[in-house]
Design an enzyme around this catalytic site. Structure first.
Site, PDB file in Angstrom:
ATOM      1  N   SER A   1       0.824  -1.218   0.000  1.00 10.61           N
ATOM      2  CA  SER A   1       0.000   0.000   0.000  1.00 10.61           C
ATOM      3  C   SER A   1       0.856   1.265   0.000  1.00 10.61           C
ATOM      4  CB  SER A   1      -0.915   0.005   1.232  1.00 10.61           C
ATOM      5  OG  SER A   1      -1.587   1.251   1.299  1.00 10.61           O
TER       6      SER A   1
ATOM      7  N   SER B   1      -0.533   4.100   0.749  1.00 14.31           N
ATOM      8  CA  SER B   1      -1.225   5.015   1.662  1.00 14.31           C
ATOM      9  C   SER B   1      -0.287   5.636   2.705  1.00 14.31           C
ATOM     10  CB  SER B   1      -2.369   4.289   2.386  1.00 14.31           C
ATOM     11  OG  SER B   1      -3.407   4.043   1.490  1.00 14.31           O
TER      12      SER B   1
ATOM     13  N   LYS C   1     -13.413  -3.927   2.309  1.00 13.23           N
ATOM     14  CA  LYS C   1     -14.220  -2.767   1.892  1.00 13.23           C
ATOM     15  C   LYS C   1     -15.726  -2.960   2.103  1.00 13.23           C
ATOM     16  CE  LYS C   1     -11.197  -0.337  -1.308  1.00 13.23           C
ATOM     17  NZ  LYS C   1     -11.044   0.204  -2.646  1.00 13.23           N
TER      18      LYS C   1
ATOM     19  N   ASN D   1     -13.913   2.836   1.840  1.00 15.92           N
ATOM     20  CA  ASN D   1     -12.439   2.834   1.840  1.00 15.92           C
ATOM     21  C   ASN D   1     -11.864   3.764   2.909  1.00 15.92           C
ATOM     22  OD1 ASN D   1     -12.840   5.354   0.705  1.00 15.92           O
ATOM     23  ND2 ASN D   1     -11.245   5.117  -0.830  1.00 15.92           N
TER      24      ASN D   1
ATOM     25  N   ALA E   1     -15.673  -5.480 -13.955  1.00 20.34           N
ATOM     26  CA  ALA E   1     -16.883  -5.249 -13.148  1.00 20.34           C
ATOM     27  C   ALA E   1     -16.639  -5.632 -11.693  1.00 20.34           C
ATOM     28  CB  ALA E   1     -18.052  -6.031 -13.736  1.00 20.34           C
ATOM     29  N   GLY E   2     -15.547  -5.124 -11.142  1.00 20.09           N
ATOM     30  CA  GLY E   2     -15.259  -5.362  -9.729  1.00 20.09           C
ATOM     31  C   GLY E   2     -15.781  -4.210  -8.892  1.00 20.09           C
TER      32      GLY E   2
HETATM   33  P1  NAP Z   1     -11.787  -6.496  -8.414  1.00 16.74           P
HETATM   34  O1  NAP Z   1     -12.964  -6.208  -7.555  1.00 16.74           O
HETATM   35  O2  NAP Z   1     -10.889  -7.619  -8.058  1.00 16.74           O
HETATM   36  O3  NAP Z   1     -12.335  -6.714  -9.930  1.00 16.74           O
HETATM   37  C1  NAP Z   1     -11.457  -7.045 -10.950  1.00 16.74           C
HETATM   38  C2  NAP Z   1     -12.208  -7.132 -12.281  1.00 16.74           C
HETATM   39  O4  NAP Z   1     -11.255  -7.484 -13.269  1.00 16.74           O
HETATM   40  C3  NAP Z   1     -13.291  -8.197 -12.303  1.00 16.74           C
HETATM   41  O5  NAP Z   1     -14.362  -7.739 -13.061  1.00 16.74           O
HETATM   42  C4  NAP Z   1     -12.612  -9.377 -13.007  1.00 16.74           C
HETATM   43  O6  NAP Z   1     -13.482 -10.164 -13.802  1.00 16.74           O
HETATM   44  C5  NAP Z   1     -11.671  -8.658 -13.944  1.00 16.74           C
HETATM   45  N1  NAP Z   1     -10.524  -9.508 -14.228  1.00 16.74           N
HETATM   46  C6  NAP Z   1      -9.606  -9.967 -13.342  1.00 16.74           C
HETATM   47  N2  NAP Z   1      -8.697 -10.748 -13.985  1.00 16.74           N
HETATM   48  C7  NAP Z   1      -9.069 -10.767 -15.283  1.00 16.74           C
HETATM   49  C8  NAP Z   1      -8.547 -11.414 -16.434  1.00 16.74           C
HETATM   50  N3  NAP Z   1      -7.448 -12.191 -16.385  1.00 16.74           N
HETATM   51  N4  NAP Z   1      -9.188 -11.240 -17.623  1.00 16.74           N
HETATM   52  C9  NAP Z   1     -10.296 -10.487 -17.697  1.00 16.74           C
HETATM   53  N5  NAP Z   1     -10.854  -9.841 -16.620  1.00 16.74           N
HETATM   54  C10 NAP Z   1     -10.230  -9.997 -15.441  1.00 16.74           C
HETATM   55  O7  NAP Z   1     -10.853  -5.235  -8.564  1.00 16.74           O
HETATM   56  P2  NAP Z   1     -11.172  -3.699  -8.202  1.00 16.74           P
HETATM   57  O8  NAP Z   1     -10.969  -3.488  -6.752  1.00 16.74           O
HETATM   58  O9  NAP Z   1     -12.448  -3.303  -8.839  1.00 16.74           O
HETATM   59  O10 NAP Z   1      -9.943  -2.981  -8.950  1.00 16.74           O
HETATM   60  C11 NAP Z   1      -9.889  -2.922 -10.360  1.00 16.74           C
HETATM   61  C12 NAP Z   1      -8.600  -2.263 -10.799  1.00 16.74           C
HETATM   62  O11 NAP Z   1      -8.551  -0.940 -10.315  1.00 16.74           O
HETATM   63  C13 NAP Z   1      -7.339  -2.946 -10.269  1.00 16.74           C
HETATM   64  O12 NAP Z   1      -6.371  -2.940 -11.287  1.00 16.74           O
HETATM   65  C14 NAP Z   1      -6.883  -2.057  -9.143  1.00 16.74           C
HETATM   66  O13 NAP Z   1      -5.504  -2.083  -8.954  1.00 16.74           O
HETATM   67  C15 NAP Z   1      -7.324  -0.705  -9.647  1.00 16.74           C
HETATM   68  N6  NAP Z   1      -7.574   0.274  -8.569  1.00 16.74           N
HETATM   69  C16 NAP Z   1      -6.992   1.498  -8.669  1.00 16.74           C
HETATM   70  C17 NAP Z   1      -7.223   2.444  -7.688  1.00 16.74           C
HETATM   71  C18 NAP Z   1      -6.571   3.789  -7.792  1.00 16.74           C
HETATM   72  O14 NAP Z   1      -6.643   4.559  -6.825  1.00 16.74           O
HETATM   73  N7  NAP Z   1      -5.975   4.113  -8.904  1.00 16.74           N
HETATM   74  C19 NAP Z   1      -8.061   2.170  -6.604  1.00 16.74           C
HETATM   75  C20 NAP Z   1      -8.645   0.905  -6.538  1.00 16.74           C
HETATM   76  C21 NAP Z   1      -8.397  -0.052  -7.532  1.00 16.74           C
HETATM   77  P3  NAP Z   1     -14.448 -11.286 -13.174  1.00 16.74           P
HETATM   78  O15 NAP Z   1     -15.640 -10.517 -12.655  1.00 16.74           O
HETATM   79  O16 NAP Z   1     -14.772 -12.146 -14.327  1.00 16.74           O
HETATM   80  O17 NAP Z   1     -13.669 -11.967 -12.103  1.00 16.74           O
END
Ligand code: NAP
Length: 279
Positions: free
Chosen positions: A14, A16, A65, A86, A126-127
């Protein structure tokens, strides 16, 4: 004395501590910052510590979360829509939960000269974060929102965050064909998957769909490590505008600090300070 923490599992990666410590130093606050590994199921114990040590507030990453919600006395409207918190502030014996991710993203977007208003938005993934952005885009007046995901059911669940808005919504499977099809009408494309992230072996196999984007569109990756994913590199090579996830990361942290301190901060100035001194 301000006492802050970040909790999660894993939590070692992190950023943070770096960001919040820099903010507190810049503001001349006396503070302590703790990075605490809290495993799934360990929230009750950590919250006892918060109360015992009078910790001002803390940020949460995976896997807490949503799990934190039953422990909170109050939760803000944004966090309720997303079912994701968060930021928690401990004040007068009560725990207040917030979600600052979407507002952080909105500020990063605005800094790049874009807003969701009247835009066609295409989100890949769609996470948890995808849901926050769908909801924000809908409430900020997006013309259309398309969510493509490997698992269709999750895309369908996430697009529900736009319910009640005037945005034209669609959820579908993340295939090359669909990405090409929807890219043609897209103003803002967002990668909300971990594809291409440091430490993740999977990446986009075919980025040809980026060629379908209109030339004025923005390509945005929520990933900040590496600074330029293959997704952003390809978009950049096509002459498209791009932003990585750093802006969102820093702004969501700064909004958390406003909550902890109970005061408005000069966010652009602090962001520049963090960029120049921390990374
Ligand atoms: P999450 O809840 O784990 O969701 C991940 C998503 O990616 C899911 O929809 C998953 O699909 C898809 N996915 C994972 N592996 C895949 C693969 N090999 N092929 C195709 N789809 C795949 O993640 P999240 O918390 O929403 O975070 C999403 C992204 O945002 C991450 O990269 C994270 O590092 C980034 N993020 C950035 C910030 C920032 O401040 N910049 C903050 C938070 C998160 P399925 O539904 O099919 O499993």
């Amino acid at each position: 004395m301000i006492k802050l923490a970040v909790i999660g599992d894993p939590v070692e990666h992190s950023l943070s501590p770096v960001i919040h410590s820099a903010v507190m130093e810049r503001l001349g606050m006396e503070y302590e910052y703790y990075r605490v590994k809290v495993e799934k199921g360990g929230l009750a114990r950590f919250l006892e510590r918060v109360k015992r040590e009078n910790i001002t507030g803390f940020n949460l990453t995976m896997p807490h979360k949503s799990d934190i919600i039953p422990f909170l006395d109050e939760i803000d409207a944004e966090a309720k829509v997303y079912n994701s918190v968060n930021t928690v502030k401990y004040e007068d014996g009560k725990l207040y939960g917030y979600s600052t991710d979407a507002d952080g993203y909105k500020l990063a977007l605005s800094e790049a000269g874009y807003s969701f208003e009247c835009k066609n938005v295409l989100i890949l993934g769609a996470g948890g974060v995808s849901g926050t952005i769908v909801s924000k885009a809908a409430r900020e007046g997006a013309a259309s929102i398309v969510v493509l995901n490997r698992t269709l059911e999750k895309a369908e669940a996430v697009i529900k965050c736009a319910e009640g808005s005037s945005a034209k919504c669609r959820a579908d499977i993340m295939t090359d064909e669909n990405m090409r099809h929807f890219a043609k009408e897209t103003d803002i494309l967002i990668n909300a998957t971990p594809l291409g992230m440091t430490g993740v072996s999977a990446d986009y196999k075919d980025l040809g769909f980026l060629e379908e984007l209109p030339k004025a569109s923005l390509v945005s990756d929520l990933i900040y490590s590496p600074k330029q994913t293959s997704f952003l590199k390809s978009a950049d090579e096509l002459g498209l505008n791009t932003i990585n996830g750093f802006g969102m990361l820093i702004y969501q942290a700064l909004i958390s600090d406003e909550i902890y301190l109970g005061q408005k901060l000069d966010l652009p100035e602090l962001k520049v300070y963090i960029e120049e001194n921390c990374f």
